[in-house]
Design an enzyme around this catalytic site. Sequence first.
Site, short mmCIF file in Angstrom:
data_model
loop_
_atom_site.label_atom_id
_atom_site.label_comp_id
_atom_site.label_asym_id
_atom_site.label_seq_id
_atom_site.Cartn_x
_atom_site.Cartn_y
_atom_site.Cartn_z
N CYS A 181 0.85 -1.18 0.00
CA CYS A 181 0.00 0.00 0.00
C CYS A 181 0.89 1.23 0.00
O CYS A 181 1.64 1.40 0.95
CB CYS A 181 -0.90 0.01 1.23
SG CYS A 181 -2.04 1.39 1.31
N PRO A 182 0.92 2.04 -1.04
CA PRO A 182 -0.08 2.14 -2.12
C PRO A 182 0.03 1.07 -3.22
O PRO A 182 -0.92 0.91 -3.98
CB PRO A 182 0.17 3.53 -2.71
CG PRO A 182 1.60 3.81 -2.43
CD PRO A 182 1.89 3.14 -1.11
#
Lengths: 79, 380
Positions: free
Chosen positions: A17-18
């Site tokens: 994440c991202p």
Amino acid sequence: MEDVKVDKTVDARGSFCPGPLMELIKAVKAQPVGAVIEVLSSDKGSANDIPVWAKKVGHELIYSDQVGDHWKIAIRKTK
Amino acid sequence: MDKRVVVLGGGVGGTMVANSLARSIPDEVRRGNVKITLLSNEEKHTYQPGFLFMALNEGRLEQFQRKEKTMLHPGVDLVLDNIVKIDRDGKRLIGEKGTVYPYDFLVISTGSFPDFDSVPGLAEGSYNFYTAEGAVKLREALANFRRGRILITIDVPHKCPAAPLEMTLMLDDYFRTRELRDQVDILYTYPIGRVHALQSIADWAQEEFESRDIKYETFFNLTEVNPQLKVATSLEGSEVQYDLLISVPAHKGAQVIRDSGFGDEQGFIPTDRHSLKMLGEDSIFVLGDATNLPISKAGSTAHYQADVVVQNLISELNGLPSTAMYDGKVFCFVESSMNQASYVEFNYTHPPQPAEPSKMLHWFKLAYNEVYWLSARGLL
């Protein structure tokens, strides 16, 4: 893969994440039209996600290769 | 020989590093062998996750701010100045009035900032909850909103990847509680082909959206906002009408990083993913949103990185090489309504699995909103 001049490489290995596609989108926005942007990803899902996004936007997929434990995927920004 | 450690930035990362370092080497600090200076351009320390709650009228700005001076260990010297240049060759920082701050070790924790000029029409046509001012304006707009479509757009990079999803789920609950939900259409968009960066969160959130009648559109990268017609356009060719636009703009690094000429195109600093040293520099550490690392820009990231930076600073101050390694650890609460929450934890090699949402986790999050002040002081 060796014949293409890469303008920007993004090392997104280990990114949940991202994630590699979001890192690629970030990099593409900062590059001029015509630039080749390469992303390194340890997520095999990138080999699907990134070409799908590139096709949807109209960017050109240059290569998508597995190299050892990760993938190298490059696109050319077209617009 | 005396050593000067200068910490640039009074947010989560900078404050934690300065306090933890002062606590870890009290004798050296007391004797003056190590001088710790924290440079900040803000008198007040802001707990930014509070903005989400403020926008939904669940808290006020005063609750989420403290004077930075009151946050610091007595061994940390706070200087309020706006640094305009980092001179790496001269190992010094320059303030806006020309004051020079020499350093032996520099810690950069200058954060990231939403860029409201990143998309045409965005500044004029959108609301946000990524600044205190934005959260106050959005609170008023939502309190007066009774009918129509709320559109949520998310650009990259942005800090706190959970927040846009939390806002969307909480909005649903907010309007249900006010018995207006059947008149309010919520449309969430996301830049990639699922509703969140994390596959496991995306799978869970998509089910929530479908069961709660929250509409969503994936592969939506905002390119233009027309505030007059109230239309948002995406790179992928979509045009969406809205009545109220809540937008998470692309973020960029601090002005001083861009002006000093060593960030990437958006002003983020190339950083070693394990040692947290700036690439090519032996005496500069970088943490939090300021790095170019491909991980979540979140307070917890800065928190875990602060532990590594402090350990490495102590080694270097004692003439040893840095040995502490950051493993990419991130922890995020995810509010799933106004009274339930989940959380995820992951690092470079271990993917996350969201916890089952519960009221207890929601209360944990609210408790952490207060416990944070102890964390920032380096006590927890």
